[in-house]
Design an enzyme around this catalytic site. Sequence first.
Site, PDB file in Angstrom:
ATOM      1  CB  CYS A 224      -6.515  17.052  -3.679  1.00 31.84           C
ATOM      2  SG  CYS A 224      -7.414  16.726  -2.152  1.00 31.84           S
TER       3      CYS A 224
ATOM      4  CG  ASP B 245      -4.840  19.245  -6.141  1.00 30.84           C
ATOM      5  OD1 ASP B 245      -4.268  18.131  -6.010  1.00 30.84           O
ATOM      6  OD2 ASP B 245      -5.032  20.021  -5.180  1.00 30.84           O
TER       7      ASP B 245
ATOM      8  CG  HIS C 244     -22.881   0.531   6.555  1.00 33.09           C
ATOM      9  ND1 HIS C 244     -22.679   0.537   7.919  1.00 33.09           N
ATOM     10  CD2 HIS C 244     -23.062  -0.772   6.211  1.00 33.09           C
ATOM     11  CE1 HIS C 244     -22.726  -0.713   8.383  1.00 33.09           C
ATOM     12  NE2 HIS C 244     -22.951  -1.517   7.358  1.00 33.09           N
TER      13      HIS C 244
HETATM   14  C1  RB5 Z   1      -2.709  21.676  -2.433  1.00 29.40           C
HETATM   15  O1  RB5 Z   1      -1.521  22.111  -1.858  1.00 29.40           O
HETATM   16  C2  RB5 Z   1      -3.575  21.004  -1.382  1.00 29.40           C
HETATM   17  O2  RB5 Z   1      -4.104  21.957  -0.532  1.00 29.40           O
HETATM   18  C3  RB5 Z   1      -4.662  20.182  -2.016  1.00 29.40           C
HETATM   19  O3  RB5 Z   1      -4.083  19.242  -2.861  1.00 29.40           O
HETATM   20  C4  RB5 Z   1      -5.542  19.404  -1.081  1.00 29.40           C
HETATM   21  O4  RB5 Z   1      -4.793  18.628  -0.201  1.00 29.40           O
HETATM   22  C5  RB5 Z   1      -6.595  20.173  -0.410  1.00 29.40           C
HETATM   23  O5  RB5 Z   1      -7.378  19.659   0.378  1.00 29.40           O
END
Ligand code: RB5
Length: 157
Positions: free
Chosen positions: A65, A8, A98
């Site tokens: 993310c 993301d 594991h």
């Molecule tokens: C986005 O701000 C953030 O919430 C996402 O990248 C991630 O860390 C969610 O777990």
Amino acid sequence: MKIMVGCDHGGYELKEKLVVHLRQQGHQVEDIGAHSLDSVDYPEYAVKVGRAVAGGAVERGILVCGSGIGMCIAANRIPGVRAVQANEPYAAKMARRHNDSNVLCLGGRFLGPGLAAEVVDVWLAEAFEGGRHQKRVEMIDHCDGDAGVTGGSPFKG
Ligand code: RB5
């Protein structure tokens, strides 16, 4: 190795660097995005990568993310996925040895590119030990789908 990579906005910058690194290492990388810093919803990418891994279209998945946490929670909803959040090499190593993990989740806000590349390399290189761990992984797989929510023991094959 055939690897699908997704991210993301929180993982975009690290994902871009990891894709270059993985290709330099000779891996076949499918980058499903995100392709910019624009805000997107991480579960969409986690599910797409998780389905590709569980369905056998690719051998492994890597998700980035902000923390690696949301991606990991979402990817583990796909039966057959064993996703781990590993932001250092020892966790990456043990998650292979594991747990036979097949999806690695990284935090773009936790890791610099050098450490992230080390984590990824360890995770891709380490083999599953099998043996006593095989049965335990199978127990987890038996929790997938209905067995995990019907109230009976999910551990009967
Ligand atoms: C986005 O701000 C953030 O919430 C996402 O990248 C991630 O860390 C969610 O777990």
